[in-house]
Design a protein around this motif. Structure first.
Motif, PDB file in Angstrom:
ATOM      1  N   ALA A 131      -7.511   7.247  12.867  1.00 26.53           N
ATOM      2  CA  ALA A 131      -8.974   7.720  12.153  1.00 26.53           C
ATOM      3  C   ALA A 131      -9.171   7.546  10.466  1.00 26.53           C
ATOM      4  N   PHE A 132      -7.840   8.106   9.951  1.00 28.63           N
ATOM      5  CA  PHE A 132      -7.957   7.818   8.418  1.00 28.63           C
ATOM      6  C   PHE A 132      -8.210   6.393   8.041  1.00 28.63           C
ATOM      7  N   GLU A 133      -7.777   5.439   8.592  1.00 24.83           N
ATOM      8  CA  GLU A 133      -7.795   4.088   8.441  1.00 24.83           C
ATOM      9  C   GLU A 133      -9.414   3.548   8.745  1.00 24.83           C
ATOM     10  N   GLY A 134      -9.797   4.107  10.084  1.00 25.23           N
ATOM     11  CA  GLY A 134     -11.208   3.810  10.341  1.00 25.23           C
ATOM     12  C   GLY A 134     -12.414   4.436   9.441  1.00 25.23           C
ATOM     13  N   ILE A 135     -12.092   5.406   8.701  1.00 30.92           N
ATOM     14  CA  ILE A 135     -12.845   5.951   7.676  1.00 30.92           C
ATOM     15  C   ILE A 135     -13.112   5.147   6.487  1.00 30.92           C
TER      16      ILE A 135
ATOM     17  N   ALA B 242     -11.426  10.799   4.605  1.00 34.78           N
ATOM     18  CA  ALA B 242     -10.219  10.355   5.248  1.00 34.78           C
ATOM     19  C   ALA B 242      -9.126  11.379   4.887  1.00 34.78           C
ATOM     20  N   LEU B 243      -9.175  11.939   3.713  1.00 33.43           N
ATOM     21  CA  LEU B 243      -8.073  13.025   3.462  1.00 33.43           C
ATOM     22  C   LEU B 243      -8.310  14.458   4.188  1.00 33.43           C
TER      23      LEU B 243
ATOM     24  N   GLN C 271      -1.027   9.322  -2.421  1.00 35.62           N
ATOM     25  CA  GLN C 271       0.032   9.558  -1.548  1.00 35.62           C
ATOM     26  C   GLN C 271      -0.346   9.667  -0.080  1.00 35.62           C
ATOM     27  N   ALA C 272      -1.514   9.769   0.319  1.00 42.01           N
ATOM     28  CA  ALA C 272      -1.983   9.622   1.618  1.00 42.01           C
ATOM     29  C   ALA C 272      -2.021   8.110   2.048  1.00 42.01           C
ATOM     30  N   ALA C 273      -2.483   7.196   1.009  1.00 40.13           N
ATOM     31  CA  ALA C 273      -2.324   5.749   1.144  1.00 40.13           C
ATOM     32  C   ALA C 273      -1.014   5.152   1.519  1.00 40.13           C
TER      33      ALA C 273
ATOM     34  N   LEU D 248       5.537   1.869   2.399  1.00 40.98           N
ATOM     35  CA  LEU D 248       5.641   0.402   1.790  1.00 40.98           C
ATOM     36  C   LEU D 248       4.828   0.128   0.599  1.00 40.98           C
ATOM     37  N   PRO D 249       5.297  -0.703  -0.345  1.00 41.87           N
ATOM     38  CA  PRO D 249       4.359  -0.894  -1.567  1.00 41.87           C
ATOM     39  C   PRO D 249       3.130  -1.617  -0.961  1.00 41.87           C
ATOM     40  N   ASN D 250       2.057  -1.409  -1.806  1.00 41.22           N
ATOM     41  CA  ASN D 250       0.916  -1.943  -1.465  1.00 41.22           C
ATOM     42  C   ASN D 250       0.661  -3.401  -2.033  1.00 41.22           C
ATOM     43  N   VAL D 251       0.675  -4.473  -1.312  1.00 40.92           N
ATOM     44  CA  VAL D 251       0.560  -5.783  -1.413  1.00 40.92           C
ATOM     45  C   VAL D 251      -0.598  -6.612  -1.044  1.00 40.92           C
TER      46      VAL D 251
END
Length: 179
Positions: A29-33, A48-49, A70-72, A79-82
């Motif tokens: 749901a977080f990703e969907g938002i 999302a939060l 932090q949630a991301a 993992l790092p954001n690439v």
């Protein structure tokens, strides 16, 4: 994350731990938002939060932003954001749920409608699915760009790929007919 066999249950910002919902459904749901086009960036962050926190977010905008980051991080399983060179979306866990369900049932013997699991466990199992499984095949089809498609010599194969791209499209206008 401290120990190797411990899964995070909180997000920590400036020394304060914020308990979170860790089940995979909350993070789908977080990703969907975050993927919604009808919300502003700020609305996406707030909604999302709210979806994953067990208590209210801090009112301070800087703490809020840090908590969202932090949630991301949690959503990426630490993992790092690439950033990808290709911005094409190839997966939507909400829209693709039944394909993922079928693959989890087939390859892991897990019925996702009957079980809950920590997001990181879910993602570890997801990434371990074999390349030929249903969801990874969909992702592969969605990832084939028009340039790559035009290089295919076999017209029948090109038509079939386009048909599958329309079938598996995440947005209505994503793959237009080019024949």
């Amino acid at each position: 994350m401290g120990k190797i066999d411990t899964l995070p249950q909180t997000l920590t910002v400036q020394g304060k731990a914020y308990p979170i919902k860790t089940g995979f459904r909350s993070w789908i749901a977080f990703e969907g938002i975050l993927n919604r086009n009808d919300l502003t960036i700020e609305e996406k962050q707030v909604f999302a939060l709210r979806r994953v926190l067990k208590s209210p977010a801090p009112p301070d905008p800087f703490l809020f932003l840090e908590l969202f980051l932090q949630a991301a991080w949690f959503c990426r399983c630490g993992l790092p954001n690439v950033p990808s060179e290709d911005e094409r979306q190839v997966l939507d866990l909400k829209k693709d749920f039944w394909a993922v369900w079928a693959d989890f049932k087939t390859y892991n013997g897990i019925d996702l409608t009957q079980q809950d699991m920590h997001w990181w466990q879910f993602m570890a199992l997801f990434h371990s699915l074999p390349q030929g499984c249903q969801i990874k095949r969909r992702m592969e089809i969605r990832g084939i760009g028009s340039q790559e498609l035009s290089k295919m010599k076999d017209a029948k194969q090109r038509r079939e790929i386009r048909r599958l791209q329309r079938l598996y499209a995440l947005k209505d206008s994503e793959y237009e007919d080019e024949d």
